[in-house]
Scaffold this motif. Structure first.
Motif, PDB file in Angstrom:
ATOM      1  N   SER A   1      55.195  14.561 -26.942  1.00  0.00           N
ATOM      2  CA  SER A   1      53.974  13.823 -26.606  1.00  0.00           C
ATOM      3  C   SER A   1      53.798  13.713 -25.098  1.00  0.00           C
ATOM      4  O   SER A   1      52.990  12.927 -24.616  1.00  0.00           O
ATOM      5  N   SER A   2      54.603  14.472 -24.363  1.00  0.00           N
ATOM      6  CA  SER A   2      54.566  14.531 -22.890  1.00  0.00           C
ATOM      7  C   SER A   2      55.088  13.277 -22.207  1.00  0.00           C
ATOM      8  O   SER A   2      54.871  13.094 -21.007  1.00  0.00           O
ATOM      9  N   ASN A   3      55.769  12.384 -22.927  1.00  0.00           N
ATOM     10  CA  ASN A   3      56.460  11.269 -22.292  1.00  0.00           C
ATOM     11  C   ASN A   3      57.764  11.800 -21.694  1.00  0.00           C
ATOM     12  O   ASN A   3      58.386  12.692 -22.265  1.00  0.00           O
ATOM     13  N   SER A   4      58.173  11.251 -20.550  1.00  0.00           N
ATOM     14  CA  SER A   4      59.362  11.788 -19.898  1.00  0.00           C
ATOM     15  C   SER A   4      60.218  10.699 -19.278  1.00  0.00           C
ATOM     16  O   SER A   4      59.755   9.590 -19.009  1.00  0.00           O
ATOM     17  N   THR A   5      61.474  11.024 -19.072  1.00  0.00           N
ATOM     18  CA  THR A   5      62.421  10.173 -18.352  1.00  0.00           C
ATOM     19  C   THR A   5      63.448  11.076 -17.713  1.00  0.00           C
ATOM     20  O   THR A   5      63.572  12.259 -18.066  1.00  0.00           O
ATOM     21  N   GLU A   6      64.204  10.545 -16.744  1.00  0.00           N
ATOM     22  CA  GLU A   6      65.211  11.367 -16.079  1.00  0.00           C
ATOM     23  C   GLU A   6      66.423  10.532 -15.696  1.00  0.00           C
ATOM     24  O   GLU A   6      66.354   9.315 -15.588  1.00  0.00           O
ATOM     25  N   GLU A   7      67.539  11.215 -15.515  1.00  0.00           N
ATOM     26  CA  GLU A   7      68.795  10.588 -15.128  1.00  0.00           C
ATOM     27  C   GLU A   7      69.487  11.512 -14.136  1.00  0.00           C
ATOM     28  O   GLU A   7      69.566  12.721 -14.352  1.00  0.00           O
ATOM     29  N   SER A   8      69.974  10.949 -13.029  1.00  0.00           N
ATOM     30  CA  SER A   8      70.639  11.788 -12.031  1.00  0.00           C
ATOM     31  C   SER A   8      71.829  11.061 -11.433  1.00  0.00           C
ATOM     32  O   SER A   8      71.905   9.827 -11.461  1.00  0.00           O
TER      33      SER A   8
END
Length: 301
Positions: free
Chosen positions: A185-192
């Protein structure tokens, strides 16, 4: 005859007294001059042909209305206010999740040292499903979509497990690893997280112990250090006379012998089976026959 008509008119204009008990009622006062009563309703609406349209809220209060003027006059024993109800709808969007990043099976803090051939594992999940064509792994600003991972780097769509192992070993220095998860659904998250690589044999930083001094009768002390690479490690403790009090071996890759932060305990018991006497003990950390770290521990019972 005139007296009879006068009586009829007088009856029509006489004060009309009534009591309101419904939840809502409307009084059309064109045919009356005044009215009074006891209100038990939660709301009422008064309309006058002379431009009066007054809405209020009352509870068990008396009121009176007098018409014949430009506007109606309303008096209540409670404060009358015009109420506006606002309905707020909150919509919750479920974004993808990224689990803890594991480096060779261990969690690390930003800046910790890891092996130059480290394997990084995490898990991605999303209610709408993970889009492997737009989700990516980024190493030192170079991105690779999950669908394009090759070799030992894989993404399992069933379990959501992401495994990353660089085709080439990391060079000495600082590096950054980032995962970007995008759902269908084009929702996003990131972890770095950032980490360091140091292929030299040895320890980065000082050897630290806590508590120090310590009482073996109440608690052990922790010996901590940052190892540059996985290695077989030996720790020696000597008393002030140079006599060996304690020795321990840690296998490469295990706690005490893996790259990065290590923490091992000493309970104050010597290799000969008894609690050591009070005094100062000298710590030596040895890798490949070379002393790579030193420290001091005070025993105070």
């Amino acid at each position: 005859m005139k007296r009879f008509l006068f009586i009829i008119i007088l009856v029509a204009l006489v004060t009309n007294v009534f009591a309101a008990s419904s939840t809502n009622y409307v009084s059309s006062p064109e045919a009356i001059t005044s009215s009074g009563g006891s209100a038990e309703s939660s709301s009422y609406n008064l309309k006058s042909s002379l431009a009066a349209n007054i809405t209020g809220v009352t509870s068990s209060s008396s009121y009176s209305v007098q018409l014949g003027f430009i506007a109606a006059s309303v008096t209540t024993t409670t404060t009358t206010t015009a109420a506006t109800t606002t309905t707020t709808t909150t919509t919750t969007t479920l974004i993808p999740t990224i689990s803890t990043l594991y480096f060779d099976g261990r969690t690390i803090e930003a800046g910790d040292t890891v092996n130059n051939a480290v394997t990084i594992i995490t898990t991605l999940s999303a209610a709408a499903g993970i889009n492997i064509s737009t989700s990516s792994v980024e190493v030192d600003s170079i991105s690779t979509f999950l669908a394009a991972l090759t070799g030992d780097s894989t993404y399992e769509t069933g379990s959501g497990t992401l495994t990353y192992k660089s085709a080439a070993v990391f060079v000495d220095g600082s590096h950054t690893f980032k995962v970007v998860a995008v759902d269908n659904s084009s929702n996003s998250t990131e972890e770095s997280i950032s980490f360091s690589v140091n292929t030299s044999t040895g320890i980065t930083g000082a050897v630290l112990t806590y508590p120090n001094p310590f009482n073996p009768n109440t608690q052990p002390t922790q010996i901590t250090y940052q190892l540059n690479q996985d290695a077989d490690v030996q720790i020696f403790l000597f008393n002030s006379l140079g006599q060996l009090a304690w020795k321990q071996h840690y296998v490469s890759g295990s706690e005490g012998g893996h790259a990065g932060y290590n923490s091992v305990n000493w309970n104050g018991i010597s290799n000969f089976g008894g609690i050591v006497p009070n005094g100062l003990y000298f710590c030596r950390i040895v890798v490949n026959g070379q002393v790579v770290g030193k420290g001091k521990i005070a025993v105070l019972k």
